[in-house]
Design an enzyme around this catalytic site. Structure first.
Site, PDB file in Angstrom:
ATOM      1  N   ASP A  36      12.826  14.454  -5.943  1.00 33.49           N
ATOM      2  CA  ASP A  36      13.337  15.488  -6.767  1.00 33.49           C
ATOM      3  C   ASP A  36      14.174  15.844  -6.976  1.00 33.49           C
ATOM      4  O   ASP A  36      15.105  16.096  -5.998  1.00 33.49           O
ATOM      5  CB  ASP A  36      11.766  16.326  -5.944  1.00 33.49           C
ATOM      6  CG  ASP A  36      11.692  17.772  -6.625  1.00 33.49           C
ATOM      7  OD1 ASP A  36      10.634  17.551  -7.521  1.00 33.49           O
ATOM      8  OD2 ASP A  36      11.770  18.527  -5.887  1.00 33.49           O
ATOM      9  N   LYS A  57      12.230  17.895 -11.953  1.00 33.28           N
ATOM     10  CA  LYS A  57      11.684  18.592 -13.345  1.00 33.28           C
ATOM     11  C   LYS A  57      11.918  20.012 -12.764  1.00 33.28           C
ATOM     12  O   LYS A  57      11.644  20.312 -11.131  1.00 33.28           O
ATOM     13  CB  LYS A  57       9.940  18.306 -12.137  1.00 33.28           C
ATOM     14  CG  LYS A  57       8.954  17.040 -12.790  1.00 33.28           C
ATOM     15  CD  LYS A  57       7.954  16.662 -12.573  1.00 33.28           C
ATOM     16  CE  LYS A  57       7.415  17.533 -13.735  1.00 33.28           C
ATOM     17  NZ  LYS A  57       7.438  17.208 -14.830  1.00 33.28           N
ATOM     18  N   MET A 169       8.653  30.337  -8.166  1.00 35.12           N
ATOM     19  CA  MET A 169       8.845  30.361 -10.179  1.00 35.12           C
ATOM     20  C   MET A 169       8.551  31.634 -10.581  1.00 35.12           C
ATOM     21  O   MET A 169       7.733  31.111 -11.572  1.00 35.12           O
ATOM     22  CB  MET A 169       8.053  28.802  -9.860  1.00 35.12           C
ATOM     23  CG  MET A 169       7.840  27.618  -9.463  1.00 35.12           C
ATOM     24  SD  MET A 169       6.935  26.411 -10.285  1.00 35.12           S
ATOM     25  CE  MET A 169       5.259  27.004  -9.143  1.00 35.12           C
TER      26      MET A 169
END
Length: 251
Positions: A36, A57, A169
């Site tokens: 990741d 991502k 986020m």
């Protein structure tokens, strides 16, 4: 069922030494590592025999499509290989593990999970606080600021839980988030932004909600970052010394 398998492995929030011993053992016997973008790339050194593929991502950046990642896992596992899908933080916390587990189970692939340290806990450690300080709250709520349909979370309902909010986020919506929570909790409610929590470049700001976004912008903080909100944040190191405090990681 294929003789191969996939392990969803938690890389922790930053430093390699925050990996669990189990994670290190799993990496040592991996055939393929899907790494990741938020995971420390040094993790690849713990998988000396593996083929390492970067499958990043990141919000607002060019990212590897989720469906492609799932196809890669299935493809290599069907060849009889041990695939280790390395995820930042804890694999089960906002890492699309649910989607990946469903795809693997539908394909008849054996799966395993290695838990780790989530970024919210690393952020609390950076500030020297307890997320569940009983003098201030009755628990902690983990929430993402990005719903699948792109709607905003119900910040008023979350504020009513009387818990510390650990928000993932949320940096692209920091101004609106602070305004909404300030309306629900009061503008003087303490909050913090911790960037690269648990990593070598860890930095943070602590401020009340009506000043938090400006303080974070002034300090140049951005993603990846954890936003913490609630009375427990008042316990942060130096938080009471002035309205805004910028903290750097201790050596």
């Amino acid at each position: 069922m294929s003789s191969g398998k996939v392990t969803l492995l938690s890389a922790g929030p930053g430093d390699v030494d925050l990996l669990t011993l189990r994670a290190a053992r799993v990496l040592a016997c991996a055939d393929v590592v899907l790494l990741d973008d938020l995971a420390n790339p040094e993790i690849a050194t713990l998988a000396p025999s593996a083929r390492v593929l970067r499958v990043g991502k990141r919000g607002g950046c060019r990212s590897t499509p989720q469906a492609f990642i799932e196809r890669l896992m299935v493809r290599y596992a069907r060849r009889g290989l041990h695939v280790v899908r390395v995820k930042g933080g804890d694999a089960l916390m906002f890492g699309r593990a649910g989607e990946e587990l469903a795809a693997l189970r539908d394909a008849g692939i054996a799966t395993a999970i290695v838990n780790g340290v989530s970024s919210a806990f690393a952020a609390a450690n950076a500030l020297g606080i307890s997320l569940t300080h009983r003098a201030h709250c009755q628990g902690v709520t983990f929430v993402t600021a990005h719903l699948q349909d792109h709607r905003e979370p119900d910040w008023s309902a979350l504020a009513a839980t009387r818990t510390t909010l650990a928000i993932y986020m949320g940096m692209s919506r920091l101004d609106a988030l602070c305004a909404a929570l300030g309306d629900a909790l009061g503008p003087h409610t303490p909050g913090a932004v911790v960037q690269h929590a648990g990593g070598a470049n860890e930095r943070s700001v602590v401020a009340r909600l009506d000043r938090l976004a400006d303080a974070a912008h002034a300090a140049g903080l951005g993603s990846p970052a954890i936003i913490l909100v609630g009375p427990a944040i008042a316990e942060a190191r130096n938080a009471s010394a002035r309205p805004e405090a910028t903290l750097a990681r201790a050596a």
